[in-house]
Every structure is written in C-alpha cells, then in structure tokens.
Design a protein around this motif. Structure first.
Motif, mmCIF file in Angstrom:
data_model
loop_
_atom_site.group_PDB
_atom_site.id
_atom_site.type_symbol
_atom_site.label_atom_id
_atom_site.label_comp_id
_atom_site.label_asym_id
_atom_site.label_seq_id
_atom_site.Cartn_x
_atom_site.Cartn_y
_atom_site.Cartn_z
ATOM 1 N N LEU A 303 12.576 10.448 16.955
ATOM 2 C CA LEU A 303 12.327 11.864 16.651
ATOM 3 C C LEU A 303 11.549 12.012 15.339
ATOM 4 C CD1 LEU A 303 15.833 13.363 17.590
ATOM 5 C CD2 LEU A 303 13.680 13.798 18.761
ATOM 6 N N LYS A 304 11.871 11.188 14.348
ATOM 7 C CA LYS A 304 11.158 11.257 13.072
ATOM 8 C C LYS A 304 9.711 10.764 13.237
ATOM 9 C CE LYS A 304 13.303 10.279 9.264
ATOM 10 N NZ LYS A 304 14.038 9.582 8.198
ATOM 11 N N PRO A 310 13.989 16.288 8.980
ATOM 12 C CA PRO A 310 15.431 16.018 8.848
ATOM 13 C C PRO A 310 16.303 17.232 9.195
ATOM 14 C CG PRO A 310 14.243 15.051 7.029
ATOM 15 C CD PRO A 310 13.234 15.851 7.793
ATOM 16 N N ALA A 311 15.834 18.433 8.833
ATOM 17 C CA ALA A 311 16.614 19.643 9.146
ATOM 18 C C ALA A 311 16.712 19.859 10.654
ATOM 19 C CB ALA A 311 15.971 20.855 8.484
ATOM 20 N N GLN A 312 15.642 19.522 11.374
ATOM 21 C CA GLN A 312 15.686 19.674 12.837
ATOM 22 C C GLN A 312 16.652 18.669 13.467
ATOM 23 O OE1 GLN A 312 11.371 19.260 13.391
ATOM 24 N NE2 GLN A 312 11.330 21.352 14.243
ATOM 25 N N PHE A 317 22.372 17.830 15.984
ATOM 26 C CA PHE A 317 23.783 17.408 16.025
ATOM 27 C C PHE A 317 24.729 18.607 15.844
ATOM 28 C CE2 PHE A 317 21.685 13.379 15.226
ATOM 29 C CZ PHE A 317 22.425 12.503 16.002
ATOM 30 N N PHE A 318 24.329 19.544 14.996
ATOM 31 C CA PHE A 318 25.147 20.756 14.854
ATOM 32 C C PHE A 318 25.183 21.545 16.169
ATOM 33 C CE2 PHE A 318 24.446 20.580 10.096
ATOM 34 C CZ PHE A 318 25.782 20.370 9.809
ATOM 35 N N ALA A 319 24.042 21.577 16.876
ATOM 36 C CA ALA A 319 23.985 22.278 18.167
ATOM 37 C C ALA A 319 24.912 21.631 19.181
ATOM 38 C CB ALA A 319 22.549 22.306 18.684
#
Length: 335
Positions: A303-304, A310-312, A317-319
């Motif tokens: 992804l990086k 990093p915020a995405q 993970f928060f999602a």
C-alpha cells in the motif's frame, strides 16, 4: 476494503463479533432486569391505590425520651381516631384496618386464615374488585355486622364448586354470612388478597378482643392534596392524643422513592458488571488488530509502494475495528 479484509479471515472475524455480541447482550439484559424490577415495584404500589397514605402508631423520628427502654408503648390508634380524619378537606376517604388470624370453619372444612377488619371504603382505597356479590355494607363502622367477604382461594378451599354467597361460616367463635367474593388479584406488596377473609372492623375488634387498629389507610383527594392530607392527619391525631404527635404518616410516594433509589443503584451496579465483559471484547478487538499489523506487513508495504499515506493505512485498520464493533453490537442487540 475493510470488509474484504475481514471476510478473508472469517473464523477470526466471527469470534471477535461473538465476543462483542456477548458483551452487548449482557449489558442490555442485566440493565433490563434492573429496570424491570423497578417497574414491578412501581406496579405493586400502584395496585395499592392512588394518592395513598398510611398511618402507623408510634413515631419514627428519634426523640430524647427513651420510651421503649422505659417499657412504654406507642398509643394505640382507635376507630374514633380514624373517623375524625374525615374532617380534613384534603382527605377523600379512610379505611381503618384490624388484622388477625382465626380458624374459619364450614361444612366440616376448616383452615387458618388471615382476617382483615375494615369498612366499605376499603374497596375503593385499595382499588380491589369484586368477583361475586357485594363488599362490606356502608353505615356506621362502629356497628358490628355478621357478614364477610372471602378471597377467591379461601372460597375454593372452603366451598369447592358449591356457591358461597349466602352461606354461613364460623370465624373463631362467631358466625358470619358470606355476602361477596373478591376477584383474583394475587400478591400485592406481600399481601395475598386471595387468602383473606374481610369482615367489618367492629366485628374484627370483637373477634380479636381489641379496640386498637393495626393501620389507617388514607386516600387523598388528589396528588396535590397529599402533603396537606399528611399534615392534617398528624394535626388531628395530635389533638386527640393530648397534643402529642405520636403517629407516623407515610406517603406512597415516599416509599416508592426509596425503592426507586435502591433499584436504580442496583441497575447501575449490574450494568457496570456487564460492562466488564464489553470492555474485554473491546480489548480483544484492539489486540487482534495489533497482531494483524505484524501479520500484514507485506500488504502495508504494498500500500505504501503505490502511494498510500500512513494516515490512510491507519484509517484502514480503524475501519476494520469499527466494522467489527458495529457488527458485534447489532448481533448483541438481536441476541
């Protein structure tokens, strides 16, 4: 994207949803039990009648005179005391009570039964209902009358399938004629009306050889009249008792407020206990998501590499954690 990640590890996802669901269900059920207990108590007090006050002999306040230690007893309430209370404009009706227990006998059947002495107003004050016949007759409550009203269970045990109205039975050493049968009402504040025998208060005083009353029930004219009725009752009885305020008047709202505070505290306590399991489920989701970070390093690197900030990645993970929590909450509510 988060939902696809979760469906890729179905067993882990289902176990975390189950943990969250159990926590939510525990909180909801235990809180509901506490609220149900509170509503039950409210219903029991409502069944006693609205705008109810109860007069007890003796004072509940602490005084400087240790009367009990000196062998003194509270002054008895009498039928004349009860009748004088009707002078208050805030009082709609009163129901004096004399309580005892006696052997009730008829047709070679007998049983020990609670006997309640009162007046015709008792039916309205306690919001009772008749199943058959009529309640106690009106008139001067100081006149004894050989009539009685039976609870439904007492009627069945003494008369079976035979009609009870108009029949005679013996209570203690006196004979009474059955003029009514109460409708089935069951327990009311620990008082089973189905097992009662109700007689006129003067007859009960003769039966138990007493002139005192157990309690006096008062029905105020309205909710706004309760405080005035309480004060009038104390003042009238003080005048009759040589200026001494030696009775306690308890309002229905005061008793109910005490129970309400106790049960609300109980509800908060059991909800707090249940919340522990909910916290454990939340910590479980947090730990699993932390483990997922270390297990999915290659995915994070990819992804990086394609430009994800990093915020995405943190949002991903928060999602996932939010989807797990929401699914667990819905499952717990359904459960």
């Amino acid at each position: 994207f988060a939902s696809f990640s979760l469906t890729g590890a179905r067993t882990r996802t289902l176990l975390m949803i189950l943990a969250m669901a159990i926590g939510v269900a525990a909180v909801v059920v235990l809180t509901a039990l506490g609220e149900g207990a509170r509503r039950y108590v409210v219903g029991q007090f409502s069944s006693l009648g609205t705008h109810l006050l109860i007069v007890f002999p003796g004072r509940s306040e602490t005084t400087g005179n240790p009367g009990m230690l000196l062998g003194e007893t509270p002054r008895d309430l009498t039928l004349d005391d009860a009748l004088m209370l009707t002078r208050s404009r805030a009082i709609r009706r009163i129901a004096p009570l004399t309580v005892g227990s006696a052997l009730v006998t008829t047709h070679r059947r007998s049983r020990e039964t609670p006997v309640l002495g009162s007046t015709a107003e008792m039916l309205e004050v306690r919001k009772m209902s008749m199943g058959q016949g009529q309640f106690l007759p009106g008139g001067d409550p100081r006149l004894a009358s050989p009539v009685c009203v039976l609870g439904d269970k007492v009627r069945k045990e003494l008369f079976g399938n035979q009609p009870a109205l108009g029949e005679w039975l013996r209570i203690g050493d006196r004979r009474f004629r059955v003029i009514g049968v109460l409708a089935t009402q069951g327990q009311s504040m620990g008082f089973d009306t189905d097992e009662l025998v109700i007689v006129p208060v003067a007859s009960a005083q003769m039966l138990f050889n007493t002139s005192s009353l157990f309690r006096i029930l008062i029905e105020a004219r309205g909710r706004e009249s309760i405080a005035r009725a309480k004060q009038d009752a104390v003042d009238i009885l003080a005048q009759r008792h040589d200026g001494e305020k030696d009775v306690t008047v308890v309002t229905q709202d005061a008793i109910l407020a005490t129970f309400d505070r106790i049960l609300r505290a109980l509800t908060l306590a059991v909800a707090g206990i249940a919340a522990i399991s909910l916290s454990v489920a939340g910590i479980l989701i947090m730990n699993v998501m932390l483990i997922a970070v270390s297990q999915r390093r290659q995915e994070i690197g990819l992804l990086k590499a394609i430009g994800a900030a990093p915020a995405q990645i943190r949002a991903l993970f928060f999602a996932e954690a939010a989807v797990l929590s929401l699914a667990g909450v819905l499952a717990g509510l359904v459960l």
